[in-house]
Design an enzyme around this catalytic site. Sequence first.
Site, PDB file in Angstrom:
ATOM      1  N   GLU A 262       1.131  -1.607   0.080  1.00 55.80           N
ATOM      2  CA  GLU A 262       0.210   0.211   0.308  1.00 55.80           C
ATOM      3  C   GLU A 262       0.871   1.537  -0.017  1.00 55.80           C
ATOM      4  O   GLU A 262       0.466   1.766  -0.925  1.00 55.80           O
ATOM      5  CB  GLU A 262      -0.476  -0.236   1.614  1.00 55.80           C
ATOM      6  CG  GLU A 262      -2.143  -1.259   1.242  1.00 55.80           C
ATOM      7  CD  GLU A 262      -3.283  -1.071   0.179  1.00 55.80           C
ATOM      8  OE1 GLU A 262      -3.762  -0.552   0.355  1.00 55.80           O
ATOM      9  OE2 GLU A 262      -2.656  -1.911  -0.466  1.00 55.80           O
ATOM     10  N   TRP A 265       2.347   2.252  -3.364  1.00 56.67           N
ATOM     11  CA  TRP A 265       1.312   2.093  -4.518  1.00 56.67           C
ATOM     12  C   TRP A 265       1.283   3.852  -3.889  1.00 56.67           C
ATOM     13  O   TRP A 265       1.287   4.746  -5.013  1.00 56.67           O
ATOM     14  CB  TRP A 265      -0.430   2.071  -3.986  1.00 56.67           C
ATOM     15  CG  TRP A 265      -0.831   0.557  -4.866  1.00 56.67           C
ATOM     16  CD1 TRP A 265      -1.152  -1.132  -4.443  1.00 56.67           C
ATOM     17  CD2 TRP A 265      -1.578   0.270  -6.249  1.00 56.67           C
ATOM     18  NE1 TRP A 265      -1.592  -1.704  -4.860  1.00 56.67           N
ATOM     19  CE2 TRP A 265      -2.005  -1.092  -6.187  1.00 56.67           C
ATOM     20  CE3 TRP A 265      -1.276   0.967  -7.344  1.00 56.67           C
ATOM     21  CZ2 TRP A 265      -1.965  -1.372  -7.567  1.00 56.67           C
ATOM     22  CZ3 TRP A 265      -1.828   1.041  -8.490  1.00 56.67           C
ATOM     23  CH2 TRP A 265      -2.137   0.155  -8.320  1.00 56.67           C
ATOM     24  N   TRP A 294     -20.061  11.172 -21.328  1.00 56.11           N
ATOM     25  CA  TRP A 294     -20.475  11.072 -19.699  1.00 56.11           C
ATOM     26  C   TRP A 294     -21.744  11.644 -19.420  1.00 56.11           C
ATOM     27  O   TRP A 294     -22.500  12.758 -20.206  1.00 56.11           O
ATOM     28  CB  TRP A 294     -20.025  11.608 -18.994  1.00 56.11           C
ATOM     29  CG  TRP A 294     -17.958  11.273 -18.457  1.00 56.11           C
ATOM     30  CD1 TRP A 294     -17.614  11.930 -19.621  1.00 56.11           C
ATOM     31  CD2 TRP A 294     -17.648   9.738 -17.875  1.00 56.11           C
ATOM     32  NE1 TRP A 294     -15.513  11.037 -19.269  1.00 56.11           N
ATOM     33  CE2 TRP A 294     -16.652  10.217 -18.166  1.00 56.11           C
ATOM     34  CE3 TRP A 294     -18.302   9.084 -17.576  1.00 56.11           C
ATOM     35  CZ2 TRP A 294     -15.584   9.217 -17.986  1.00 56.11           C
ATOM     36  CZ3 TRP A 294     -17.587   8.203 -17.086  1.00 56.11           C
ATOM     37  CH2 TRP A 294     -16.330   7.816 -16.950  1.00 56.11           C
ATOM     38  N   ASN A 329     -11.203   1.863   2.234  1.00 53.89           N
ATOM     39  CA  ASN A 329     -10.180   1.694   0.981  1.00 53.89           C
ATOM     40  C   ASN A 329     -11.704   0.368   0.339  1.00 53.89           C
ATOM     41  O   ASN A 329     -11.439   1.205  -1.258  1.00 53.89           O
ATOM     42  CB  ASN A 329      -9.239   0.421   0.511  1.00 53.89           C
ATOM     43  CG  ASN A 329      -7.970   1.764   2.013  1.00 53.89           C
ATOM     44  OD1 ASN A 329      -8.511   2.954   2.140  1.00 53.89           O
ATOM     45  ND2 ASN A 329      -6.862   1.401   2.057  1.00 53.89           N
ATOM     46  N   TRP A 347     -16.352  10.745 -14.042  1.00 57.02           N
ATOM     47  CA  TRP A 347     -15.083  10.442 -12.278  1.00 57.02           C
ATOM     48  C   TRP A 347     -14.678  11.438 -11.853  1.00 57.02           C
ATOM     49  O   TRP A 347     -14.404  11.653 -10.845  1.00 57.02           O
ATOM     50  CB  TRP A 347     -14.447   9.772 -12.512  1.00 57.02           C
ATOM     51  CG  TRP A 347     -12.985   9.363 -13.461  1.00 57.02           C
ATOM     52  CD1 TRP A 347     -13.030   9.290 -15.327  1.00 57.02           C
ATOM     53  CD2 TRP A 347     -12.027  10.561 -14.006  1.00 57.02           C
ATOM     54  NE1 TRP A 347     -11.742   9.591 -15.592  1.00 57.02           N
ATOM     55  CE2 TRP A 347     -11.432  10.716 -15.298  1.00 57.02           C
ATOM     56  CE3 TRP A 347     -11.502  11.478 -12.680  1.00 57.02           C
ATOM     57  CZ2 TRP A 347      -9.417  11.700 -14.948  1.00 57.02           C
ATOM     58  CZ3 TRP A 347     -10.010  11.532 -12.124  1.00 57.02           C
ATOM     59  CH2 TRP A 347      -9.619  12.068 -14.742  1.00 57.02           C
ATOM     60  N   TRP A 370      -9.597   7.101  -8.153  1.00 60.69           N
ATOM     61  CA  TRP A 370     -10.575   7.551  -9.295  1.00 60.69           C
ATOM     62  C   TRP A 370     -10.519   7.187 -10.498  1.00 60.69           C
ATOM     63  O   TRP A 370     -11.110   6.553 -11.296  1.00 60.69           O
ATOM     64  CB  TRP A 370     -10.639   8.509  -9.200  1.00 60.69           C
ATOM     65  CG  TRP A 370     -11.677   8.981  -8.255  1.00 60.69           C
ATOM     66  CD1 TRP A 370     -11.355   9.559  -6.757  1.00 60.69           C
ATOM     67  CD2 TRP A 370     -13.147   8.875  -7.998  1.00 60.69           C
ATOM     68  NE1 TRP A 370     -12.570   9.552  -5.594  1.00 60.69           N
ATOM     69  CE2 TRP A 370     -13.799   8.965  -6.867  1.00 60.69           C
ATOM     70  CE3 TRP A 370     -13.937   8.172  -9.298  1.00 60.69           C
ATOM     71  CZ2 TRP A 370     -14.726   9.365  -6.532  1.00 60.69           C
ATOM     72  CZ3 TRP A 370     -15.702   8.093  -9.015  1.00 60.69           C
ATOM     73  CH2 TRP A 370     -15.843   9.133  -7.413  1.00 60.69           C
TER      74      TRP A 370
END
Length: 440
Positions: A262, A265, A294, A329, A347, A370
Amino acid sequence: MDKSSIESVNVFWFRRDLRLTDNAGLYHALKSSKPVIPIFIFDKNILDKLEEKADRRVEFIYAALGEMQAVLAARGSSLEVYYGTPLDIFKQLATKYKIDTVFANHDYEWYALEREIAISKLLKEQGISFQTYKDQVILEKAEVVKDDGTPYTVFTPYSRKWKSILNEDHLRPYPTKKYFNNFYPQPAQSILSLSSMGFTPPGKTFPSKSLKEELIKKYAEQRNFPAIAGTSKLGVHLRFGTISIRELAAHSRQLSETYLNELIWRDFYHMILWHFPKVGRGKAFKPQYDTINWRKDTGEFECWCKGQTGYPIVDAGMRELNETGFMHNRVRMIVASFLSKHLLLDWRLGEAYFAEKLLDFDLAANNGGWQWAAGSGCDAAPYFRIFNPRLQTEKFDKELKYIRRWVPELESFDYPKPIVDHDFARKRCLEVYGLALKQK
């Protein structure tokens, strides 16, 4: 003012590194030959854009500054806290003090980089040098690249290279305490109040910054279940630097590879932001995703924001976010997928809402998450992977403990019907995404 006879000083500029221990830039400042004046600037360019004047992140920063001030005051020094634009504040400081060097730590966000260019130019005109250091990540920029020197865009090979490069020097703490006597001696100054800047402290508590070793050890098996306290909630402390990423990585390397991943990341997304700055300015990492048609439905977006979609796991997550500034998460992935794929809403709307609400909001990680959920990012979930909220609930909140905590009216007539049918939404998403992605 004639400053020729005044003792020259160095300045350390706190930003997202609000701690006195194991702080890279502060260490280098204190080791220099000049006394160090620590400063923090409540940046009007950032604060004036915050619509919520009871913003808990501002209160968090204020509390962290108070902790540092107490330590500095005990050593006969003081943190100097300002409210204004950084350019104006440094103009004042250059008049007030004979400054040799300004020290700070790296920041990778586009506004911070533009701010540094302007500050560097001003300081250079004043004959003042500006030095910055790596502090908020373990490995940055081009430290982890492919053999041909190009950046990784897929996490797994990046993480393997990251681990092969990592050595003890990367995790060694900076012994700032040894040099605390090099802080500029002066009486402790009072920190200006939040109300003077137009903010009202919400007065809520924040997650502890203590490292829970047992939690980290069990992280791999517990992290996906939102009803369990299985995540560290250290995100806000990492975001504002009230804990050292080196210390956390060193501990987690011994306790849990999953937790260490993590942290990798975080490095990965900051690396992506550095190499591909467009992602921080509203662009999809994969350009063809910017052609998606969208939908525009403010009513459905409002239902999503308020946790009134009729999908309990989605609504629970949004209500948790609105109430606490935190969201589990696993649930973040579910609600992000729901907005971009079930509702087919851009998004970027969700990214902006999270940026407003999350205590641990970090541009690189928020954008990365996202775009992963929407399918538009590097190493993203493929566009045809659409989370089924019901199946996610059965897998990760089977007894509905998390959902019932945040959606107490779940089994009453007050709870809304689903705003969209899952099968219909899935079919619509595949059609619209597919049409856009066929274009060259």
